[in-house]
Enzyme design. Structure first.
Site, PDB file in Angstrom:
ATOM      1  N   LYS A  97       1.034  -1.164  -0.060  1.00 37.53           N
ATOM      2  CA  LYS A  97       0.095   0.122   0.053  1.00 37.53           C
ATOM      3  C   LYS A  97       0.883   1.346  -0.006  1.00 37.53           C
ATOM      4  CE  LYS A  97      -2.139  -1.491   3.560  1.00 37.53           C
ATOM      5  NZ  LYS A  97      -2.015  -2.999   3.742  1.00 37.53           N
TER       6      LYS A  97
ATOM      7  N   ASP B 109      -1.354   6.690   6.842  1.00 35.31           N
ATOM      8  CA  ASP B 109      -1.465   5.269   6.911  1.00 35.31           C
ATOM      9  C   ASP B 109      -2.464   4.891   8.252  1.00 35.31           C
ATOM     10  OD1 ASP B 109      -0.898   2.478   6.660  1.00 35.31           O
ATOM     11  OD2 ASP B 109       1.061   2.433   7.562  1.00 35.31           O
TER      12      ASP B 109
ATOM     13  N   THR C 153      -5.863  -1.548   7.475  1.00 36.59           N
ATOM     14  CA  THR C 153      -5.923  -3.082   7.118  1.00 36.59           C
ATOM     15  C   THR C 153      -6.999  -3.405   7.813  1.00 36.59           C
ATOM     16  OG1 THR C 153      -4.844  -2.831   9.438  1.00 36.59           O
ATOM     17  CG2 THR C 153      -3.364  -2.972   7.714  1.00 36.59           C
TER      18      THR C 153
ATOM     19  N   ARG D 178       6.906  -8.391   1.681  1.00 35.58           N
ATOM     20  CA  ARG D 178       7.617  -7.674   2.918  1.00 35.58           C
ATOM     21  C   ARG D 178       8.035  -8.866   3.562  1.00 35.58           C
ATOM     22  NH1 ARG D 178       4.352  -4.419   7.007  1.00 35.58           N
ATOM     23  NH2 ARG D 178       4.401  -2.903   5.457  1.00 35.58           N
TER      24      ARG D 178
END
Length: 327
Positions: A59, A104, A153, A213
């Site tokens: 993202k 975020d 999320t 990741r």
């Protein structure tokens, strides 16, 4: 040379610098291409965008690529960091024309701050209340044109009024296929100057939880292991390194196994509520819901039902335990 340790520069080094380097999420990339190209053709600011999905899927990287394509600055903050209305006002008034504001974990903004954000997103103005009580008055400050890109999320925790204001699009990032994961690992290995066999790449990809990741983290730990033991990075080295850090053949870590074994051994396979699991495993509820459960569900090891979490037959088989069908 810089005095900054190289390890601090690794993650930015691995971040894709172009759309071609960004592997996967093709549908999102196609939509963003249309959105950005059309806005540039009209000489307008792109509309606000929301990305959602589990951690580590890209993202933030997408937001950086959008800023690069727009040739503008990106200012980064997070929901928890914006504690007061004044914090948001300071951020917004310091934006320059054409900037991107990336927030975020935007679902963690409190309601008062959301109310200030609405007119900023819709009309490009900042409403500021001066004074208190009957003498209080509201003034409006015009803001420079900007694009808000947000990530979360937990899309369900985002209020409907805020979600509806992302007129540029709400995009869900999907887990990556094994083929995409292998391409990402080859690309990261090349950037880090790591020589790795096809077998080593496949071993990392199949255990990386379909998440870039995680794959990059494993690649760096395998590299460390190989350097210390003076070994080439092949499948055998990868398996030894991942075993050392507690990753099994399905990519499960100790925390994942603890959750599944708690459900199986302590609660007879479920159903059991997430708060009970969190208490029994000493894990945070958010960590279980956002980090652990999505992958367990994807692998078919866990089932979510209205009554709670249930360990599947595949979970029993993974631990070599006998599964008894519940009536």
């Amino acid at each position: 040379m810089s005095d900054i340790p190289t390890t601090q520069l690794l993650d930015p080094q691995l971040r894709p610098n172009s759309w071609d380097e960004y592997i996967g999420q093709q549908a999102i990339k196609d939509n963003l291409h249309i959105l950005l190209t059309a806005a540039a053709g009209r000489k307008q600011q792109p509309e606000h965008i929301l990305f959602y999905g589990p951690p580590g899927l890209g993202k933030t990287t997408l937001s950086h690529l959008i800023a690069k394509e727009m040739n503008t600055e990106i200012k980064i903050t997070s929901g928890p960091a914006i504690e007061k209305v004044g914090d948001l006002a300071s951020i917004l008034t310091n934006l320059s024309s054409g900037d991107i504001l990336f927030i975020d974990e935007i679902h963690r903004l409190n309601t008062n701050i959301e109310e200030v954000l609405y007119p900023a997103m819709e009309s490009g103005v900042l409403d500021i209340i001066i004074g208190k009580g009957p003498s209080a008055r509201t003034i409006q400050l015009d803001l420079p044109p900007f694009t808000l890109i947000a990530a979360t999320t937990k899309i369900a925790s985002l209020s409907a009024p805020l979600r509806s204001r992302f007129s540029g699009g709400v995009f869900k990032l999907e887990f990556y296929s094994n083929i995409e994961m292998e391409k990402i690992i080859y690309q990261s290995a090349g950037k880090l100057g790591i020589e790795i066999t096809d077998g080593g790449v496949h071993a990392i990809a199949s255990r990386s939880r379909s998440t870039p990741r995680t794959a990059n983290y494993f690649l760096k730990r395998v590299r460390d292991y190989a350097e210390v033991h003076n070994q080439k990075i092949n499948e055998e080295t990868v398996l030894a390194a991942l075993h050392m850090i507690g990753v099994d053949e399905l990519g499960l870590r100790q925390t994942d196994r603890d959750v599944l074994l708690t459900i199986i051994d302590k609660f007879n396979g479920g159903p059991v509520g997430v708060k009970t699991i969190a208490t029994a495993t000493h894990e945070e509820t958010d960590s279980i819901e956002n980090v652990i459960e999505p992958y367990l569900i994807q692998k078919g090891l866990l089932e979510l039902t209205p009554r709670g979490r249930i360990a599947t037959k595949e979970a029993y088989n993974h631990f070599g335990k006998e599964f008894v069908e519940k009536k």
